[in-house]
Design a protein around this motif. Structure first.
Motif, PDB file in Angstrom:
ATOM      1  N   ARG A   7      -9.260   5.171   2.034  1.00 25.15           N
ATOM      2  CA  ARG A   7      -8.569   4.055   1.368  1.00 25.15           C
ATOM      3  C   ARG A   7      -7.937   3.119   2.382  1.00 25.15           C
ATOM      4  N   ASP A  17      -9.017  -0.671   2.300  1.00 27.28           N
ATOM      5  CA  ASP A  17      -8.032  -1.639   1.810  1.00 27.28           C
ATOM      6  C   ASP A  17      -7.619  -2.659   2.863  1.00 27.28           C
ATOM      7  N   THR A  30       1.181   4.360  -2.920  1.00 23.07           N
ATOM      8  CA  THR A  30       0.444   5.561  -2.518  1.00 23.07           C
ATOM      9  C   THR A  30       1.380   6.749  -2.399  1.00 23.07           C
ATOM     10  N   PHE A  79       0.841  -1.202   0.000  1.00 27.21           N
ATOM     11  CA  PHE A  79       0.000   0.000   0.000  1.00 27.21           C
ATOM     12  C   PHE A  79       0.873   1.249   0.000  1.00 27.21           C
ATOM     13  N   ASP A 135      -9.736  11.243   1.459  1.00 28.83           N
ATOM     14  CA  ASP A 135      -9.678  10.108   0.538  1.00 28.83           C
ATOM     15  C   ASP A 135      -8.614   9.100   0.972  1.00 28.83           C
ATOM     16  N   PHE A 136      -7.480   9.607   1.409  1.00 23.31           N
ATOM     17  CA  PHE A 136      -6.402   8.737   1.879  1.00 23.31           C
ATOM     18  C   PHE A 136      -6.871   7.910   3.074  1.00 23.31           C
ATOM     19  N   LEU A 192       5.640   6.399   2.339  1.00 20.70           N
ATOM     20  CA  LEU A 192       4.823   6.416   1.131  1.00 20.70           C
ATOM     21  C   LEU A 192       5.708   6.705  -0.076  1.00 20.70           C
ATOM     22  N   GLU A 197      -8.120  15.431  -0.167  1.00 19.38           N
ATOM     23  CA  GLU A 197      -7.062  14.443  -0.396  1.00 19.38           C
ATOM     24  C   GLU A 197      -6.782  13.642   0.872  1.00 19.38           C
TER      25      GLU A 197
END
Length: 237
Positions: free
Chosen positions: A122, A126, A88, A84, A118-119, A226, A115
């Protein structure tokens, strides 16, 4: 054993050092520190007011603590975390401030950033296959009868009520501060965290925290950087 997916600055980040010394414990090394002096507050009060965030370690919750699903292993969870993170891109919260959530003090964004929302969503989605269903006792601790319908539905679906549109990024610095102590606490935190507030904050890593047994301190089991931030600049022809 419980696991959690949190945002945390890297181990060597100055904010990690400042927050660890404030809370009295570093979640990366599990090193303890003396309770800081706060003008206008007794040392024992400061120690008590930082007890809860000290146990959890300095972080922002993304995927709240969960037990591992029976068909999953820790090795699989760590591998999923690495995959991930590699896929990302890092990004930046343009501005964070010292805020209050009820009686809690925390470092928070100055407004909602899509943003970031949304992160967080996820991460929740996930890693959901790794979460075992909540026990009846865990559900009861959330006092579901007191939750609004949306939060109750999120508790049932995702194991935590404060996700998706109910998510608010916060890096907790205190427990519930009584009103008569709030002014002194705010003054101390404003000064202590002055280098980091009214500043951007890079979301450049994702951490897997572990709680060996219920009530034990959480520690960082794995921190993954990341991917490099996406470059939005257009290349000249």
């Amino acid at each position: 054993m419980r696991y959690a997916l949190y945002y945390s600055p890297a181990e060597d980040h100055p904010l990690t050092a400042a927050a660890s010394r404030w809370l009295g414990r570093d979640a990366f090394s599990d090193e303890s520190f003396a309770t800081p002096d706060v003008r206008g507050l007794a040392c024992g009060d400061v120690h008590q007011l930082t007890a809860d965030p000290r146990r959890y370690g300095f972080h922002a919750t993304l995927k709240a603590p969960f037990e591992l699903a029976p068909n999953k292993t820790e090795a699989e969870l760590v591998a999923a975390l690495a995959a991930f993170a590699a896929a990302t891109p890092a990004f930046t919260i343009p501005n964070v401030i010292l805020g209050q959530l009820g009686r809690f003090f925390a470092i928070v964004p100055d407004r909602i950033y899509p943003e970031l929302q949304d992160f967080a969503a996820r991460v929740v989605e996930d890693f959901e296959p790794f979460r075992a269903p909540l026990s009846e006792a865990d559900i009861a601790r959330r006092k579901p009868g007191n939750l609004p319908p949306t939060q109750r539905a999120y508790l049932d679906r995702w194991g935590y009520p404060y996700v998706m549109d109910e998510f608010r990024f916060h890096m907790t610095l205190t427990g519930q501060v009584p009103p008569e102590q709030a002014e002194a606490m705010k003054a101390e935190l404003s000064q202590r965290f002055a280098p980091f507030i009214q500043q951007p904050l890079s979301i450049d890593g994702l951490a897997l925290f572990v709680e060996p047994e219920r009530g034990a301190p959480f520690t960082v089991h794995r921190w993954c950087a990341l991917a490099p931030a996406a470059d939005s600049r257009k290349t000249a022809p």
